[in-house]
Design an enzyme around this catalytic site. Sequence first.
Site, mmCIF file in Angstrom:
data_model
loop_
_atom_site.group_PDB
_atom_site.id
_atom_site.type_symbol
_atom_site.label_atom_id
_atom_site.label_comp_id
_atom_site.label_asym_id
_atom_site.label_seq_id
_atom_site.Cartn_x
_atom_site.Cartn_y
_atom_site.Cartn_z
ATOM 1 C CB CYS A 143 22.125 -91.945 41.298
ATOM 2 S SG CYS A 143 22.902 -90.757 42.417
ATOM 3 C CD GLU A 199 19.887 -88.203 41.910
ATOM 4 O OE1 GLU A 199 19.697 -89.179 41.561
ATOM 5 O OE2 GLU A 199 20.509 -87.825 43.234
ATOM 6 C CE1 TYR A 237 22.469 -83.678 38.842
ATOM 7 C CE2 TYR A 237 20.847 -84.711 37.600
ATOM 8 C CZ TYR A 237 21.293 -84.466 39.169
ATOM 9 O OH TYR A 237 21.417 -84.614 40.175
ATOM 10 C CB CYS A 288 24.726 -89.008 35.437
ATOM 11 S SG CYS A 288 23.733 -88.716 36.888
ATOM 12 C CB CYS A 348 29.040 -86.402 40.107
ATOM 13 S SG CYS A 348 28.929 -88.322 39.556
ATOM 14 C CD GLU A 399 19.212 -87.955 46.763
ATOM 15 O OE1 GLU A 399 20.028 -86.766 47.424
ATOM 16 O OE2 GLU A 399 20.136 -88.490 45.665
ATOM 17 C CB THR A 420 23.332 -87.438 46.228
ATOM 18 O OG1 THR A 420 22.641 -86.023 46.000
ATOM 19 C CG2 THR A 420 23.962 -88.052 45.431
ATOM 20 C CG HIS A 465 26.262 -81.190 40.254
ATOM 21 N ND1 HIS A 465 26.707 -83.256 40.231
ATOM 22 C CD2 HIS A 465 24.734 -81.228 41.032
ATOM 23 C CE1 HIS A 465 25.688 -83.470 40.780
ATOM 24 N NE2 HIS A 465 24.857 -82.743 41.410
HETATM 25 FE FE1 SF4 Z 1 23.751 -88.865 40.770
HETATM 26 FE FE2 SF4 Z 1 24.396 -87.931 38.435
HETATM 27 FE FE3 SF4 Z 1 24.210 -86.474 40.343
HETATM 28 FE FE4 SF4 Z 1 26.126 -87.804 40.167
HETATM 29 S S1 SF4 Z 1 25.723 -85.937 38.747
HETATM 30 S S2 SF4 Z 1 25.666 -87.790 41.717
HETATM 31 S S3 SF4 Z 1 24.913 -89.963 39.030
HETATM 32 S S4 SF4 Z 1 22.462 -87.306 40.054
HETATM 33 FE FE FE Z 2 22.325 -85.100 42.131
#
Ligand code: SF4
Ligand code: FE
Length: 510
Positions: free
Chosen positions: A124, A470, A320, A322, A128, A281, A215, A316
Amino acid sequence: MNDVSDTRHLTAATREESAQARWARFKPIVTGQDYLDSLRGRNITCYLFGENVAEPVDHPVIRPSMNALKATYDLAVEDPEMATAHSPLINARVSRFLHIVESPQDLVKKNKMQRRMGQITGTCFQRCAGLDTISVLHSITFDIDAKHGTRYHQRYLAWLKLAQTNNIIVGAGMTDPKGDRSKRPHEQEDPDLFMHVVRRTEQGLYVRGAKAHMTGGLNSHWICVMPTMNLGEKDKDYAVVGMVPADAAGLTFIYGRQSCDTRALEKGTIDQGNATYGGQETLVIFDDVFIPWEHVLMDGEYEFAQEMVTRFTAYHRASYVCKTGLGDVMVGAAAAIAEYNGADGASHVKDKLVEMTHLNETIYSSGVASSHEATQLASGIFMNDAMLANVCKHNVTRFPYEISRLAQDLAGGLMVTLPSQDDFEHSVAGPLLEKYFKGRAEVPVEHRVRMLRLIENMTLGRNAVGYLTESMHGAGSPQAQRIQILRGMDVEKKKNYARKLAAIPVKVIS
Ligand code: SF4
Ligand code: FE
Protein backbone atom coordinates in the site's frame (compact mmCIF):
# COMPACT_ATOMS: atom_id res chain seq x y z
CA MET A 1 -20.86 20.57 23.21
CA ASN A 2 -18.32 20.07 25.98
CA ASP A 3 -16.48 23.21 26.88
CA VAL A 4 -12.82 22.77 27.76
CA SER A 5 -11.22 25.84 29.21
CA ASP A 6 -7.63 24.69 29.47
CA THR A 7 -5.48 23.54 26.56
CA ARG A 8 -3.76 20.78 28.53
CA HIS A 9 0.02 20.81 28.40
CA LEU A 10 0.30 23.28 25.52
CA THR A 11 0.07 27.03 25.34
CA ALA A 12 -2.59 28.66 23.22
CA ALA A 13 0.11 30.26 21.10
CA THR A 14 1.56 26.85 20.22
CA ARG A 15 -1.81 25.44 19.35
CA GLU A 16 -3.19 28.35 17.39
CA GLU A 17 -0.64 28.82 14.67
CA SER A 18 -2.28 30.52 11.70
CA ALA A 19 -2.75 28.77 8.41
CA GLN A 20 -0.51 31.28 6.63
CA ALA A 21 2.34 30.62 9.06
CA ARG A 22 1.97 26.89 8.44
CA TRP A 23 2.28 27.15 4.70
CA ALA A 24 5.03 29.76 4.87
CA ARG A 25 7.24 27.27 6.71
CA PHE A 26 6.80 24.61 4.06
CA LYS A 27 9.27 23.98 1.25
CA PRO A 28 7.51 22.76 -1.94
CA ILE A 29 8.27 19.13 -2.80
CA VAL A 30 9.44 17.94 -6.22
CA THR A 31 11.51 14.79 -5.81
CA GLY A 32 11.24 11.73 -3.63
CA GLN A 33 14.27 12.94 -1.71
CA ASP A 34 12.51 16.29 -1.08
CA TYR A 35 9.64 14.29 0.36
CA LEU A 36 11.86 12.38 2.80
CA ASP A 37 13.53 15.66 3.78
CA SER A 38 10.13 17.23 4.43
CA LEU A 39 9.38 14.60 7.06
CA ARG A 40 12.51 15.26 9.09
CA GLY A 41 12.62 17.28 12.29
CA ARG A 42 8.85 17.58 12.72
CA ASN A 43 8.98 16.76 16.42
CA ILE A 44 5.98 14.48 16.15
CA THR A 45 4.91 12.31 19.08
CA CYS A 46 4.87 8.75 17.73
CA TYR A 47 4.92 5.59 19.83
CA LEU A 48 6.27 2.32 18.50
CA PHE A 49 7.33 -0.67 20.62
CA GLY A 50 6.68 1.35 23.78
CA GLU A 51 8.96 4.22 22.88
CA ASN A 52 8.46 7.71 21.51
CA VAL A 53 10.39 7.52 18.23
CA ALA A 54 12.92 10.35 18.03
CA GLU A 55 13.07 10.60 14.23
CA PRO A 56 10.60 8.35 12.38
CA VAL A 57 12.40 8.84 9.04
CA ASP A 58 15.38 6.90 10.38
CA HIS A 59 13.44 4.12 12.08
CA PRO A 60 14.00 0.81 10.21
CA VAL A 61 10.42 -0.37 10.77
CA ILE A 62 8.87 2.93 9.64
CA ARG A 63 11.17 3.87 6.76
CA PRO A 64 9.84 1.30 4.22
CA SER A 65 6.40 2.89 4.53
CA MET A 66 7.90 6.29 3.73
CA ASN A 67 9.77 4.77 0.79
CA ALA A 68 6.44 3.67 -0.67
CA LEU A 69 5.20 7.26 -0.64
CA LYS A 70 8.55 8.49 -1.88
CA ALA A 71 7.98 6.27 -4.92
CA THR A 72 4.86 8.29 -5.83
CA TYR A 73 7.07 11.38 -6.15
CA ASP A 74 9.73 9.46 -8.07
CA LEU A 75 7.09 8.22 -10.53
CA ALA A 76 5.89 11.80 -11.11
CA VAL A 77 9.43 12.75 -12.11
CA GLU A 78 10.07 9.63 -14.22
CA ASP A 79 6.66 9.38 -15.89
CA PRO A 80 4.85 12.73 -15.67
CA GLU A 81 2.27 11.63 -18.24
CA MET A 82 1.13 8.88 -15.88
CA ALA A 83 1.53 10.54 -12.49
CA THR A 84 0.85 14.25 -13.09
CA ALA A 85 -1.93 16.29 -14.67
CA HIS A 86 -2.55 19.92 -15.58
CA SER A 87 -4.38 21.77 -12.83
CA PRO A 88 -6.45 24.73 -13.99
CA LEU A 89 -6.53 25.85 -10.35
CA ILE A 90 -2.88 26.90 -10.38
CA ASN A 91 -2.26 26.58 -14.14
CA ALA A 92 0.58 24.09 -13.69
CA ARG A 93 1.18 20.36 -13.77
CA VAL A 94 0.49 18.79 -10.38
CA SER A 95 0.69 15.33 -8.88
CA ARG A 96 -2.24 13.20 -9.97
CA PHE A 97 -2.66 12.46 -6.26
CA LEU A 98 -3.74 16.11 -5.83
CA HIS A 99 -5.62 16.58 -9.07
CA ILE A 100 -9.31 17.40 -9.33
CA VAL A 101 -11.07 14.87 -11.54
CA GLU A 102 -12.20 16.61 -14.72
CA SER A 103 -13.44 13.61 -16.71
CA PRO A 104 -13.98 9.86 -16.57
CA GLN A 105 -10.66 9.57 -18.40
CA ASP A 106 -8.95 11.27 -15.45
CA LEU A 107 -10.24 8.50 -13.19
CA VAL A 108 -9.04 5.81 -15.59
CA LYS A 109 -5.59 7.43 -15.63
CA LYS A 110 -5.64 7.46 -11.84
CA ASN A 111 -6.40 3.71 -11.87
CA LYS A 112 -3.52 3.03 -14.25
CA MET A 113 -1.20 4.99 -11.98
CA GLN A 114 -2.44 3.04 -8.96
CA ARG A 115 -1.78 -0.29 -10.68
CA ARG A 116 1.69 0.90 -11.67
CA MET A 117 2.43 2.01 -8.10
CA GLY A 118 1.33 -1.41 -6.84
CA GLN A 119 3.76 -3.07 -9.27
CA ILE A 120 6.59 -0.81 -8.12
CA THR A 121 6.07 -1.10 -4.35
CA GLY A 122 4.27 -4.44 -3.79
CA THR A 123 2.37 -2.81 -0.95
CA CYS A 124 0.00 0.00 0.00
CA PHE A 125 1.56 3.27 -1.11
CA GLN A 126 -0.85 5.19 1.15
CA ARG A 127 -1.68 8.18 -1.00
CA CYS A 128 -5.08 7.38 -2.54
CA ALA A 129 -7.36 7.85 0.46
CA GLY A 130 -6.15 11.46 0.63
CA LEU A 131 -6.81 11.94 -3.07
CA ASP A 132 -10.29 10.48 -2.71
CA THR A 133 -10.90 12.82 0.25
CA ILE A 134 -9.93 15.81 -1.87
CA SER A 135 -12.28 14.58 -4.58
CA VAL A 136 -15.28 14.16 -2.31
CA LEU A 137 -14.73 17.50 -0.59
CA HIS A 138 -14.98 19.31 -3.92
CA SER A 139 -18.62 18.34 -4.32
CA ILE A 140 -19.65 18.16 -0.66
CA THR A 141 -18.42 21.66 0.24
CA PHE A 142 -20.17 22.95 -2.89
CA ASP A 143 -23.44 21.25 -1.92
CA ILE A 144 -23.34 22.45 1.70
CA ASP A 145 -22.75 26.01 0.53
CA ALA A 146 -25.70 25.73 -1.88
CA LYS A 147 -28.00 24.70 0.96
CA HIS A 148 -26.68 26.75 3.86
CA GLY A 149 -25.01 29.75 2.24
CA THR A 150 -21.68 28.86 3.89
CA ARG A 151 -18.27 29.48 2.33
CA TYR A 152 -16.68 26.06 2.61
CA HIS A 153 -16.01 25.56 -1.11
CA GLN A 154 -13.90 28.73 -1.38
CA ARG A 155 -11.92 27.68 1.72
CA TYR A 156 -11.44 24.25 0.20
CA LEU A 157 -10.19 25.65 -3.11
CA ALA A 158 -7.81 28.02 -1.32
CA TRP A 159 -6.38 25.10 0.67
CA LEU A 160 -6.14 22.89 -2.41
CA LYS A 161 -4.22 25.51 -4.39
CA LEU A 162 -1.58 25.56 -1.66
CA ALA A 163 -1.63 21.78 -1.40
CA GLN A 164 -1.00 21.48 -5.15
CA THR A 165 1.67 24.18 -5.19
CA ASN A 166 3.53 22.57 -2.30
CA ASN A 167 2.89 19.00 -3.54
CA ILE A 168 1.96 17.71 -0.09
CA ILE A 169 0.48 14.45 1.09
CA VAL A 170 -2.89 14.52 2.80
CA GLY A 171 -4.05 11.56 4.89
CA ALA A 172 -7.69 10.59 5.30
CA GLY A 173 -8.79 10.68 8.94
CA MET A 174 -12.12 9.00 8.61
CA THR A 175 -12.47 5.93 10.84
CA ASP A 176 -13.49 6.71 14.42
CA PRO A 177 -12.92 4.03 17.08
CA LYS A 178 -16.76 3.84 17.31
CA GLY A 179 -16.99 2.32 20.81
CA ASP A 180 -20.30 0.52 21.39
CA ARG A 181 -21.60 -0.16 17.87
CA SER A 182 -25.20 -0.23 19.07
CA LYS A 183 -25.01 3.43 20.12
CA ARG A 184 -24.99 6.69 18.17
CA PRO A 185 -21.98 9.00 18.66
CA HIS A 186 -23.77 11.25 21.20
CA GLU A 187 -24.96 8.18 23.14
CA GLN A 188 -21.50 6.76 23.77
CA GLU A 189 -20.40 6.61 27.40
CA ASP A 190 -17.13 8.23 26.35
CA PRO A 191 -17.95 11.04 23.85
CA ASP A 192 -14.40 10.93 22.48
CA LEU A 193 -14.98 7.58 20.75
CA PHE A 194 -16.16 9.66 17.81
CA MET A 195 -14.29 12.83 16.92
CA HIS A 196 -16.17 15.94 17.96
CA VAL A 197 -15.86 19.68 18.39
CA VAL A 198 -15.19 20.64 22.01
CA ARG A 199 -14.83 24.40 21.66
CA ARG A 200 -15.27 27.22 19.18
CA THR A 201 -13.51 30.59 19.30
CA GLU A 202 -13.20 33.54 16.96
CA GLN A 203 -10.11 31.96 15.41
CA GLY A 204 -11.36 28.44 14.91
CA LEU A 205 -12.51 25.27 16.62
CA TYR A 206 -10.96 22.48 18.67
CA VAL A 207 -11.53 18.76 18.04
CA ARG A 208 -11.07 15.82 20.36
CA GLY A 209 -11.14 12.10 19.60
CA ALA A 210 -9.10 9.64 17.58
CA LYS A 211 -8.89 8.29 14.07
CA ALA A 212 -8.03 4.61 13.74
CA HIS A 213 -6.33 2.58 11.00
CA MET A 214 -5.10 5.76 9.39
CA THR A 215 -3.21 4.73 6.29
CA GLY A 216 0.07 6.61 6.07
CA GLY A 217 -1.01 8.98 8.84
CA LEU A 218 2.49 9.65 10.11
CA ASN A 219 3.81 9.99 6.57
CA SER A 220 1.34 12.74 5.68
CA HIS A 221 1.82 16.50 5.89
CA TRP A 222 -1.86 17.16 6.47
CA ILE A 223 -4.71 15.07 7.81
CA CYS A 224 -8.31 15.65 6.81
CA VAL A 225 -10.65 14.70 9.64
CA MET A 226 -14.19 13.86 8.60
CA PRO A 227 -17.20 11.88 9.83
CA THR A 228 -17.17 8.12 9.47
CA MET A 229 -20.93 7.49 9.18
CA ASN A 230 -24.39 9.03 8.99
CA LEU A 231 -25.19 11.47 11.79
CA GLY A 232 -28.36 12.85 13.33
CA GLU A 233 -29.18 16.27 14.77
CA LYS A 234 -28.00 15.25 18.24
CA ASP A 235 -24.64 14.34 16.69
CA LYS A 236 -24.16 17.86 15.35
CA ASP A 237 -20.82 18.40 17.10
CA TYR A 238 -19.55 15.22 15.45
CA ALA A 239 -20.28 16.63 11.98
CA VAL A 240 -16.89 18.24 11.49
CA VAL A 241 -14.49 18.27 8.55
CA GLY A 242 -11.18 20.04 8.86
CA MET A 243 -7.62 20.11 7.58
CA VAL A 244 -5.01 19.53 10.29
CA PRO A 245 -1.22 19.62 9.83
CA ALA A 246 0.24 16.25 10.85
CA ASP A 247 2.60 18.03 13.26
CA ALA A 248 -0.14 20.10 14.90
CA ALA A 249 0.02 20.50 18.67
CA GLY A 250 -2.09 17.93 20.50
CA LEU A 251 -1.61 15.03 18.04
CA THR A 252 -0.25 11.66 19.18
CA PHE A 253 0.46 8.82 16.76
CA ILE A 254 0.60 5.21 17.93
CA TYR A 255 2.09 2.99 15.26
CA GLY A 256 0.28 -0.19 14.24
CA ARG A 257 2.63 -3.13 14.08
CA GLN A 258 2.55 -5.57 11.22
CA SER A 259 3.28 -9.25 10.88
CA CYS A 260 7.05 -9.94 10.84
CA ASP A 261 7.84 -6.21 11.14
CA THR A 262 10.78 -6.86 13.47
CA ARG A 263 12.61 -8.59 10.63
CA ALA A 264 13.51 -5.02 9.65
CA LEU A 265 15.55 -4.86 12.86
CA GLU A 266 17.71 -7.84 11.87
CA LYS A 267 21.07 -7.21 10.25
CA GLY A 268 20.35 -8.80 6.85
CA THR A 269 17.57 -7.77 4.47
CA ILE A 270 16.82 -11.05 2.64
CA ASP A 271 14.40 -12.43 5.22
CA GLN A 272 12.21 -9.34 4.89
CA GLY A 273 11.22 -10.39 1.37
CA ASN A 274 10.58 -6.77 0.38
CA ALA A 275 13.02 -4.73 2.40
CA THR A 276 12.42 -1.46 0.58
CA TYR A 277 8.66 -0.92 0.79
CA GLY A 278 5.95 -1.35 3.39
CA GLY A 279 2.58 0.06 4.36
CA GLN A 280 1.62 2.00 7.45
CA GLU A 281 -1.46 2.21 9.66
CA THR A 282 -1.58 4.40 12.73
CA LEU A 283 -3.95 5.33 15.53
CA VAL A 284 -3.97 9.13 15.72
CA ILE A 285 -5.22 10.82 18.86
CA PHE A 286 -6.48 14.40 18.72
CA ASP A 287 -6.23 16.03 22.12
CA ASP A 288 -8.10 19.32 21.63
CA VAL A 289 -6.46 20.07 18.31
CA PHE A 290 -7.03 23.55 16.92
CA ILE A 291 -8.36 24.06 13.39
CA PRO A 292 -8.52 27.66 12.14
CA TRP A 293 -11.81 28.55 10.44
CA GLU A 294 -10.14 28.76 7.03
CA HIS A 295 -9.43 25.01 7.34
CA VAL A 296 -12.88 24.04 8.58
CA LEU A 297 -14.97 22.55 5.76
CA MET A 298 -18.01 21.33 7.71
CA ASP A 299 -19.22 22.32 11.15
CA GLY A 300 -22.59 20.99 12.19
CA GLU A 301 -24.14 20.18 8.78
CA TYR A 302 -24.82 16.63 9.97
CA GLU A 303 -27.22 15.82 7.12
CA PHE A 304 -24.26 15.75 4.69
CA ALA A 305 -22.27 13.15 6.65
CA GLN A 306 -23.94 10.13 5.05
CA GLU A 307 -23.61 11.52 1.53
CA MET A 308 -19.98 12.37 2.17
CA VAL A 309 -19.23 8.80 3.22
CA THR A 310 -21.14 7.39 0.24
CA ARG A 311 -19.28 9.55 -2.26
CA PHE A 312 -15.96 8.84 -0.58
CA THR A 313 -16.54 5.11 -0.89
CA ALA A 314 -17.53 5.48 -4.56
CA TYR A 315 -14.11 6.94 -5.21
CA HIS A 316 -12.12 4.87 -2.78
CA ARG A 317 -13.55 1.44 -3.52
CA ALA A 318 -12.50 1.84 -7.17
CA SER A 319 -9.07 2.96 -5.96
CA TYR A 320 -8.58 -0.60 -4.81
CA VAL A 321 -7.44 -1.46 -8.33
CA CYS A 322 -4.13 -0.68 -6.60
CA LYS A 323 -4.22 -4.34 -5.55
CA THR A 324 -3.99 -5.47 -9.19
CA GLY A 325 -0.47 -4.05 -9.24
CA LEU A 326 0.33 -6.27 -6.26
CA GLY A 327 -1.46 -9.10 -8.07
CA ASP A 328 0.88 -8.59 -11.02
CA VAL A 329 3.81 -9.03 -8.63
CA MET A 330 2.22 -12.20 -7.22
CA VAL A 331 1.74 -13.70 -10.68
CA GLY A 332 5.34 -12.83 -11.52
CA ALA A 333 6.66 -14.25 -8.26
CA ALA A 334 4.68 -17.48 -8.67
CA ALA A 335 5.87 -17.89 -12.27
CA ALA A 336 9.47 -17.16 -11.29
CA ILE A 337 9.56 -19.62 -8.40
CA ALA A 338 7.99 -22.32 -10.59
CA GLU A 339 10.78 -21.66 -13.08
CA TYR A 340 13.49 -21.76 -10.37
CA ASN A 341 12.02 -25.05 -9.15
CA GLY A 342 12.09 -26.48 -12.68
CA ALA A 343 8.29 -26.84 -12.73
CA ASP A 344 7.36 -24.11 -15.19
CA GLY A 345 6.71 -26.52 -18.06
CA ALA A 346 3.90 -28.34 -16.23
CA SER A 347 0.44 -27.63 -17.60
CA HIS A 348 -1.12 -27.26 -14.14
CA VAL A 349 1.42 -24.52 -13.35
CA LYS A 350 0.44 -22.58 -16.46
CA ASP A 351 -3.22 -23.11 -15.59
CA LYS A 352 -2.72 -21.72 -12.08
CA LEU A 353 -1.01 -18.65 -13.51
CA VAL A 354 -3.97 -18.21 -15.89
CA GLU A 355 -6.37 -18.47 -12.94
CA MET A 356 -4.41 -15.88 -10.96
CA THR A 357 -4.36 -13.54 -13.95
CA HIS A 358 -8.07 -14.00 -14.59
CA LEU A 359 -8.90 -13.07 -11.00
CA ASN A 360 -6.56 -10.11 -11.05
CA GLU A 361 -7.93 -8.73 -14.32
CA THR A 362 -11.49 -9.20 -13.05
CA ILE A 363 -10.69 -6.79 -10.22
CA TYR A 364 -9.16 -4.36 -12.65
CA SER A 365 -12.07 -4.50 -15.07
CA SER A 366 -14.63 -3.60 -12.40
CA GLY A 367 -12.46 -0.72 -11.20
CA VAL A 368 -11.80 0.86 -14.58
CA ALA A 369 -15.40 0.25 -15.64
CA SER A 370 -16.45 2.24 -12.57
CA SER A 371 -14.20 5.07 -13.72
CA HIS A 372 -15.40 4.96 -17.34
CA GLU A 373 -18.98 5.18 -16.06
CA ALA A 374 -18.25 8.22 -13.88
CA THR A 375 -20.80 11.02 -13.87
CA GLN A 376 -20.50 14.75 -13.23
CA LEU A 377 -21.70 16.31 -9.97
CA ALA A 378 -23.06 19.82 -9.40
CA SER A 379 -19.63 21.18 -8.43
CA GLY A 380 -18.25 20.05 -11.79
CA ILE A 381 -16.15 17.16 -10.53
CA PHE A 382 -16.68 13.60 -11.81
CA MET A 383 -17.43 10.68 -9.51
CA ASN A 384 -17.04 6.94 -10.04
CA ASP A 385 -20.07 4.75 -10.67
CA ALA A 386 -20.91 3.59 -7.14
CA MET A 387 -22.23 0.11 -8.00
CA LEU A 388 -19.15 -0.86 -10.03
CA ALA A 389 -16.84 0.64 -7.39
CA ASN A 390 -18.49 -1.51 -4.74
CA VAL A 391 -18.21 -4.56 -6.98
CA CYS A 392 -14.51 -3.77 -7.50
CA LYS A 393 -13.86 -3.52 -3.78
CA HIS A 394 -15.92 -6.62 -3.08
CA ASN A 395 -13.82 -8.55 -5.60
CA VAL A 396 -10.78 -7.24 -3.75
CA THR A 397 -12.03 -8.71 -0.47
CA ARG A 398 -11.87 -12.17 -2.09
CA PHE A 399 -9.61 -12.59 -5.10
CA PRO A 400 -6.23 -11.64 -3.58
CA TYR A 401 -6.77 -14.49 -1.07
CA GLU A 402 -7.22 -16.99 -3.90
CA ILE A 403 -4.32 -15.49 -5.85
CA SER A 404 -2.18 -15.82 -2.70
CA ARG A 405 -3.32 -19.40 -2.19
CA LEU A 406 -2.23 -20.28 -5.72
CA ALA A 407 1.10 -18.48 -5.26
CA GLN A 408 1.72 -20.46 -2.07
CA ASP A 409 0.72 -23.63 -3.89
CA LEU A 410 3.34 -22.95 -6.59
CA ALA A 411 5.97 -21.83 -4.06
CA GLY A 412 5.94 -25.09 -2.12
CA GLY A 413 6.41 -25.63 1.62
CA LEU A 414 9.97 -24.37 1.54
CA MET A 415 8.55 -20.87 1.77
CA VAL A 416 7.74 -21.44 5.44
CA THR A 417 10.55 -23.81 6.42
CA LEU A 418 13.48 -21.80 5.03
CA PRO A 419 16.31 -21.12 7.47
CA SER A 420 17.40 -17.55 8.15
CA GLN A 421 19.84 -15.42 6.19
CA ASP A 422 22.27 -15.84 9.11
CA ASP A 423 22.26 -19.61 8.57
CA PHE A 424 22.88 -19.21 4.85
CA GLU A 425 25.89 -17.04 5.72
CA HIS A 426 27.22 -19.39 8.42
CA SER A 427 30.55 -21.11 7.70
CA VAL A 428 29.21 -24.61 8.43
CA ALA A 429 25.43 -24.39 7.85
CA GLY A 430 25.74 -22.14 4.76
CA PRO A 431 27.42 -24.64 2.39
CA LEU A 432 24.99 -27.36 3.51
CA LEU A 433 22.03 -25.13 2.67
CA GLU A 434 23.59 -24.18 -0.67
CA LYS A 435 23.92 -27.88 -1.52
CA TYR A 436 20.49 -29.06 -0.43
CA PHE A 437 18.40 -26.07 -1.50
CA LYS A 438 19.66 -26.07 -5.06
CA GLY A 439 16.88 -26.05 -7.64
CA ARG A 440 17.62 -25.52 -11.32
CA ALA A 441 21.40 -25.68 -11.87
CA GLU A 442 21.66 -22.22 -13.46
CA VAL A 443 19.63 -20.46 -10.74
CA PRO A 444 21.59 -19.26 -7.67
CA VAL A 445 20.13 -20.58 -4.42
CA GLU A 446 19.95 -17.00 -3.16
CA HIS A 447 17.54 -16.07 -5.97
CA ARG A 448 15.29 -18.95 -5.00
CA VAL A 449 15.37 -17.85 -1.36
CA ARG A 450 14.67 -14.23 -2.21
CA MET A 451 11.65 -15.12 -4.36
CA LEU A 452 10.24 -17.38 -1.65
CA ARG A 453 10.72 -14.63 0.93
CA LEU A 454 8.86 -12.18 -1.33
CA ILE A 455 5.88 -14.53 -1.58
CA GLU A 456 6.03 -14.99 2.19
CA ASN A 457 6.17 -11.21 2.66
CA MET A 458 3.05 -10.65 0.55
CA THR A 459 0.96 -13.58 1.74
CA LEU A 460 2.01 -14.02 5.38
CA GLY A 461 4.39 -11.26 6.29
CA ARG A 462 4.48 -7.50 6.48
CA ASN A 463 2.92 -6.76 3.10
CA ALA A 464 0.17 -9.32 3.58
CA VAL A 465 -1.36 -6.44 5.53
CA GLY A 466 -1.48 -4.48 2.29
CA TYR A 467 -2.33 -7.36 -0.01
CA LEU A 468 -4.77 -9.34 2.11
CA THR A 469 -6.19 -7.83 5.29
CA GLU A 470 -6.36 -4.30 3.92
CA SER A 471 -8.06 -5.79 0.86
CA MET A 472 -10.63 -7.25 3.23
CA HIS A 473 -11.24 -4.28 5.53
CA GLY A 474 -9.83 -1.15 3.89
CA ALA A 475 -12.47 1.23 2.46
CA GLY A 476 -15.09 -0.79 4.33
CA SER A 477 -15.35 -4.47 5.17
CA PRO A 478 -17.18 -6.85 2.79
CA GLN A 479 -20.58 -6.33 4.40
CA ALA A 480 -20.35 -2.58 3.76
CA GLN A 481 -20.12 -3.25 0.03
CA ARG A 482 -22.97 -5.75 0.15
CA ILE A 483 -25.18 -3.08 1.78
CA GLN A 484 -24.36 -0.66 -1.04
CA ILE A 485 -24.92 -3.33 -3.68
CA LEU A 486 -28.28 -4.13 -2.07
CA ARG A 487 -29.23 -0.44 -2.15
CA GLY A 488 -28.25 -0.03 -5.78
CA MET A 489 -29.31 -3.31 -7.35
CA ASP A 490 -32.85 -2.16 -8.21
CA VAL A 491 -34.53 -5.53 -8.01
CA GLU A 492 -38.03 -4.12 -8.61
CA LYS A 493 -36.99 -2.85 -12.02
CA LYS A 494 -35.44 -6.22 -12.80
CA LYS A 495 -38.60 -8.05 -11.75
CA ASN A 496 -40.45 -6.03 -14.35
CA TYR A 497 -37.99 -7.10 -17.05
CA ALA A 498 -38.83 -10.70 -16.14
CA ARG A 499 -42.58 -10.05 -15.86
CA LYS A 500 -42.63 -8.49 -19.30
CA LEU A 501 -40.96 -11.47 -20.94
CA ALA A 502 -43.19 -13.89 -19.03
CA ALA A 503 -46.25 -11.94 -20.21
CA ILE A 504 -47.23 -10.90 -16.66
CA PRO A 505 -48.41 -7.30 -16.08
CA VAL A 506 -45.53 -5.10 -14.96
CA LYS A 507 -45.80 -3.17 -11.67
CA VAL A 508 -45.62 0.60 -11.57
CA ILE A 509 -42.50 1.63 -9.63
CA SER A 510 -42.89 4.89 -7.80
FE1 SF4 B 1 -3.27 1.88 -0.14
FE2 SF4 B 1 -4.62 0.92 -2.23
FE3 SF4 B 1 -5.84 2.48 -0.40
FE4 SF4 B 1 -4.05 3.45 -2.17
S1 SF4 B 1 -6.09 2.56 -2.61
S2 SF4 B 1 -4.17 3.95 -0.01
S3 SF4 B 1 -2.56 1.79 -2.25
S4 SF4 B 1 -5.00 0.42 -0.10
FE1 FE C 1 -6.98 1.85 2.34
